[in-house]
Motif scaffolding. Structure first.
Motif, mmCIF file in Angstrom:
data_model
loop_
_atom_site.group_PDB
_atom_site.id
_atom_site.type_symbol
_atom_site.label_atom_id
_atom_site.label_comp_id
_atom_site.label_asym_id
_atom_site.label_seq_id
_atom_site.Cartn_x
_atom_site.Cartn_y
_atom_site.Cartn_z
ATOM 1 N N THR A 1 -19.763 7.167 3.583
ATOM 2 C CA THR A 1 -19.189 8.710 4.858
ATOM 3 C C THR A 1 -17.462 8.347 5.050
ATOM 4 O O THR A 1 -17.365 9.847 5.170
ATOM 5 C CB THR A 1 -19.488 7.369 6.271
ATOM 6 N N THR A 2 -17.132 7.464 4.581
ATOM 7 C CA THR A 2 -15.819 7.556 3.886
ATOM 8 C C THR A 2 -15.270 8.428 2.762
ATOM 9 O O THR A 2 -14.468 9.002 3.601
ATOM 10 C CB THR A 2 -14.585 5.787 3.618
ATOM 11 N N TYR B 1 -15.860 11.931 4.696
ATOM 12 C CA TYR B 1 -14.457 12.338 5.032
ATOM 13 C C TYR B 1 -13.893 12.896 4.052
ATOM 14 O O TYR B 1 -13.096 14.050 4.081
ATOM 15 C CB TYR B 1 -14.236 10.969 6.199
ATOM 16 N N LEU C 1 -14.247 15.872 3.108
ATOM 17 C CA LEU C 1 -13.863 17.461 3.731
ATOM 18 C C LEU C 1 -12.632 17.519 4.245
ATOM 19 O O LEU C 1 -12.217 18.402 4.637
ATOM 20 C CB LEU C 1 -14.416 17.229 5.394
ATOM 21 N N LYS C 2 -11.331 16.272 4.019
ATOM 22 C CA LYS C 2 -10.717 16.291 4.493
ATOM 23 C C LYS C 2 -10.016 16.794 3.008
ATOM 24 O O LYS C 2 -8.670 17.903 3.198
ATOM 25 C CB LYS C 2 -9.538 14.778 4.730
#
Length: 85
Positions: A74-75, A78, A81-82
């Protein structure tokens, strides 16, 4: 502890910890262009399904390492996406 359960804990630790260097690299470079969004999404989905499987059968190694792995992925998602642009 049975040998099979011990092997599950060791194997889970090795596979899960393999994500840590990738995460460190992505956050250090602030770049995730080389990480596939499809790969990351499918890996997360797979880990969540393994987690559900482990919970349904009460398999401690499967529950532990897939819960930790799902948090790490999940990290990574993230970060993708960032920093993936």
């Amino acid at each position: 502890m049975l040998l099979g359960e011990w092997l599950g804990f060791v194997a889970g630790a090795l596979v899960t910890c393999s994500l840590v260097p990738q995460l460190m690299r992505v956050f250090k470079l602030r770049s995730a262009r080389e990480i596939s969004l499809l790969f990351t999404s499918l890996l997360l989905l797979g880990m969540l399904i393994w987690l559900a499987y482990g919970i349904s059968f009460g398999l401690a190694p499967v529950i532990l390492w897939n819960a930790i792995g799902a948090a790490l992925v999940t990290t990574l998602l993230y970060a993708k996406l960032k920093y993936g642009r």
